[in-house]
Motif scaffolding. Sequence first.
Motif, PDB file in Angstrom:
ATOM      1  N   TRP A   1      -8.240  21.411  37.100  1.00  0.00           N
ATOM      2  CA  TRP A   1      -7.860  22.611  36.348  1.00  0.00           C
ATOM      3  C   TRP A   1      -7.236  22.165  35.042  1.00  0.00           C
ATOM      4  O   TRP A   1      -6.465  21.204  35.030  1.00  0.00           O
ATOM      5  N   PRO A   2      -7.497  22.793  33.918  1.00  0.00           N
ATOM      6  CA  PRO A   2      -8.418  23.930  33.741  1.00  0.00           C
ATOM      7  C   PRO A   2      -9.876  23.486  33.653  1.00  0.00           C
ATOM      8  O   PRO A   2     -10.171  22.302  33.500  1.00  0.00           O
TER       9      PRO A   2
ATOM     10  N   GLU B   1      -3.566  28.990  37.656  1.00  0.00           N
ATOM     11  CA  GLU B   1      -4.721  28.507  38.407  1.00  0.00           C
ATOM     12  C   GLU B   1      -5.299  29.667  39.215  1.00  0.00           C
ATOM     13  O   GLU B   1      -4.579  30.565  39.647  1.00  0.00           O
ATOM     14  N   SER B   2      -6.620  29.657  39.416  1.00  0.00           N
ATOM     15  CA  SER B   2      -7.332  30.711  40.148  1.00  0.00           C
ATOM     16  C   SER B   2      -7.158  32.081  39.505  1.00  0.00           C
ATOM     17  O   SER B   2      -7.155  33.113  40.189  1.00  0.00           O
TER      18      SER B   2
ATOM     19  N   HIS C   1     -12.919  25.474  40.556  1.00  0.00           N
ATOM     20  CA  HIS C   1     -12.653  26.372  39.434  1.00  0.00           C
ATOM     21  C   HIS C   1     -13.862  26.552  38.522  1.00  0.00           C
ATOM     22  O   HIS C   1     -13.981  27.585  37.852  1.00  0.00           O
TER      23      HIS C   1
ATOM     24  N   ASP D   1     -10.835  19.995  42.535  1.00  0.00           N
ATOM     25  CA  ASP D   1      -9.846  20.998  42.139  1.00  0.00           C
ATOM     26  C   ASP D   1      -9.281  20.779  40.735  1.00  0.00           C
ATOM     27  O   ASP D   1      -8.131  21.136  40.477  1.00  0.00           O
TER      28      ASP D   1
END
Length: 364
Positions: A120-121, A262-263, A152, A118
């Motif tokens: 990010w970025p 995020e997302s 991501h 997970d």
Amino acid sequence: MKRRILSLGFIAMAMTLANCSDNDDTNYVDPNASLFSDVIGNVSSNVVVETYKTLNQKAGELRTAINTLATTPNEVNLAAAKQAWVNTRKPWEQSEGFLYGPVADDALGNGGLDPAMDTWPVDVEAMNNILSSGQPITANVIAANPEARGFHLIEFLLWGENGTKTAAQLTARELQYLKAAAEDLQNNTQTLINGWSASSGNYVGFFLTAGNSGNVKYPSQKAALEEFVHGIITIADEVANTKIQEPLNGPNGEGVSPQAEESRFSKNSLLDFADNIRSVQNVYLGDYGSIDGKGLTDVVAARNPQLDTAIKAKIAESISAIEAIPVSFTDAIYNNRPAVENAQQKVNELFSMLQTQLLPLINN
């Protein structure tokens, strides 16, 4: 700091205990021990482990959908792969209330499974270096590039920078990358469930034996309950003060910062936030899917029913406020700021309640 005033009855009880059996309290059994065992056993086995089982299952389905897309890159298969990503994202976000144990284990040398899945970025430059390298893109290649793997990276390739990518725009190398990244993600979800499962790494065993002699993780039942509480405090804080705050006002308060969302490629952020708070809810209530077991609520209700009612109400208010934000979060941080600010406030109130009222109750 207030000085605690002890009642005469409490002092008398303490003196009686002090005079018992040569001051030996090794045989003392907490009258709540049975309830604590039920709560710890249910949350660890039926909330945490079952969430990770769902995650691993959905990651397998995502891998299958991406393999199908790579074989036949058309709009139907791209839509199916996107939906499979969303379906896999849900149990992951619902697991963020318990980011301890194997998910945080640094044995892999990359900070743990959480950043492996997970981060990010997305490091687009690192991704492009792999795409242009000419070497076969395998799960091992992906695993060696921590900033260019996980949810991501897959999201970026499926949706594109502006969320409008078509199947025709996917290159052969990108499809190869997607297959490898999906395999890498499922490898990590499998490692995660293996780490918790009683039949493998058995981290769940530390919870099931909390308070037993020799338990190095949770030498007392209180320590296990505190782990649950710290986990849900952490994610409530993160949702309010990072996930919402940074896009809304900038990491340093410099103004709207959509790149911090995020997302954002998939416009899945609001679902992420709501599922993060559902993670709090699942641990607090002891429920997951069809499972209706004992949770922190049972401990709190036995000691402070008013606080229990308030926490449950605040969890529900937080989820409702997030879901009341119209359109996408990307749009809302510009055009529906009051709704976003209201959601942030509700989650912050939940965070404060968990930190200043629930944690002291469990500590004491």
